[in-house]
Design a protein around this motif. Structure first.
Motif, PDB file in Angstrom:
ATOM      1  N   THR A 110      -5.438  74.065  58.659  1.00 26.57           N
ATOM      2  CA  THR A 110      -4.648  73.561  59.691  1.00 26.57           C
ATOM      3  C   THR A 110      -3.225  73.840  59.053  1.00 26.57           C
ATOM      4  O   THR A 110      -2.417  73.905  59.980  1.00 26.57           O
ATOM      5  N   ARG A 149      -2.249  76.839  60.982  1.00 24.95           N
ATOM      6  CA  ARG A 149      -2.120  76.878  62.341  1.00 24.95           C
ATOM      7  C   ARG A 149      -1.029  75.809  62.872  1.00 24.95           C
ATOM      8  O   ARG A 149      -0.385  76.099  63.886  1.00 24.95           O
ATOM      9  N   ILE A 150      -0.817  74.909  62.083  1.00 24.24           N
ATOM     10  CA  ILE A 150       0.053  73.679  62.449  1.00 24.24           C
ATOM     11  C   ILE A 150       1.738  74.023  62.152  1.00 24.24           C
ATOM     12  O   ILE A 150       2.471  73.672  62.882  1.00 24.24           O
ATOM     13  N   PRO A 179       3.446  76.672  61.616  1.00 25.91           N
ATOM     14  CA  PRO A 179       4.143  77.569  62.393  1.00 25.91           C
ATOM     15  C   PRO A 179       4.851  77.038  63.547  1.00 25.91           C
ATOM     16  O   PRO A 179       5.783  77.239  64.094  1.00 25.91           O
ATOM     17  N   PHE A 180       3.949  76.251  64.380  1.00 28.19           N
ATOM     18  CA  PHE A 180       4.174  75.399  65.369  1.00 28.19           C
ATOM     19  C   PHE A 180       5.255  74.525  65.174  1.00 28.19           C
ATOM     20  O   PHE A 180       6.247  74.155  65.949  1.00 28.19           O
ATOM     21  N   ILE A 181       5.141  73.733  64.247  1.00 23.65           N
ATOM     22  CA  ILE A 181       6.090  72.627  63.914  1.00 23.65           C
ATOM     23  C   ILE A 181       7.470  73.144  63.432  1.00 23.65           C
ATOM     24  O   ILE A 181       8.508  72.813  63.828  1.00 23.65           O
ATOM     25  N   ILE A 199       8.741  76.099  64.764  1.00 24.79           N
ATOM     26  CA  ILE A 199       9.309  76.395  66.043  1.00 24.79           C
ATOM     27  C   ILE A 199       9.899  75.268  66.887  1.00 24.79           C
ATOM     28  O   ILE A 199      11.114  75.327  67.441  1.00 24.79           O
ATOM     29  N   LEU A 200       8.843  74.088  66.875  1.00 29.69           N
ATOM     30  CA  LEU A 200       9.691  72.935  67.518  1.00 29.69           C
ATOM     31  C   LEU A 200      10.771  72.383  66.681  1.00 29.69           C
ATOM     32  O   LEU A 200      11.688  71.894  67.395  1.00 29.69           O
ATOM     33  N   TYR A 201      11.102  72.525  65.533  1.00 31.07           N
ATOM     34  CA  TYR A 201      12.013  72.120  64.608  1.00 31.07           C
ATOM     35  C   TYR A 201      13.230  72.800  64.913  1.00 31.07           C
ATOM     36  O   TYR A 201      14.380  72.451  65.448  1.00 31.07           O
TER      37      TYR A 201
END
Length: 103
Positions: free
Chosen positions: A17, A20-21, A23-25, A27-29
């Motif tokens: 988890t 996967r999560i 790196p996405f968080i 990028i969003l930050y």
């Protein structure tokens, strides 16, 4: 023995988890930070053209972010009801129409 297997599975799930999560968080930050910084860059020329003082610009920026705050919860509630695909598509279409109308 069974308790040990549960712990191993738990650690694997947490690791997967996070891989996967996170790196996405991240990028969003970064995108959210760039969004806030862009307002500062826009202020450099916008304040001179509109004859805004630093205080007025600060007030207007605060009002702009209050809009984010006020519309975030209802937007997420609608997203939950209609689904992410429909809601994000609606946002993109609306944003596109607004951009076309302001050019």
């Amino acid at each position: 023995m069974e308790n040990m297997n549960v712990e191993v599975v738990k650690q694997r799930v947490i690791r997967k988890t996070m891989l996967r999560i996170l790196p996405f968080i991240l990028i969003l930050y970064i995108v959210a930070h760039l969004d806030r910084v862009n307002i500062g860059y826009a202020a450099l020329s916008m304040n001179a053209e509109l004859a805004l003082s630093a205080e007025v610009f600060g007030l207007l920026s605060g009002i702009f972010f209050i809009g984010y705050f006020l519309f975030e919860v209802p937007s997420n509630m609608i997203l939950h009801k209609v689904g992410a695909r429909v809601w994000i598509a609606r946002i993109m279409i609306t944003w596109g129409i607004i951009v076309v109308l302001t050019v």
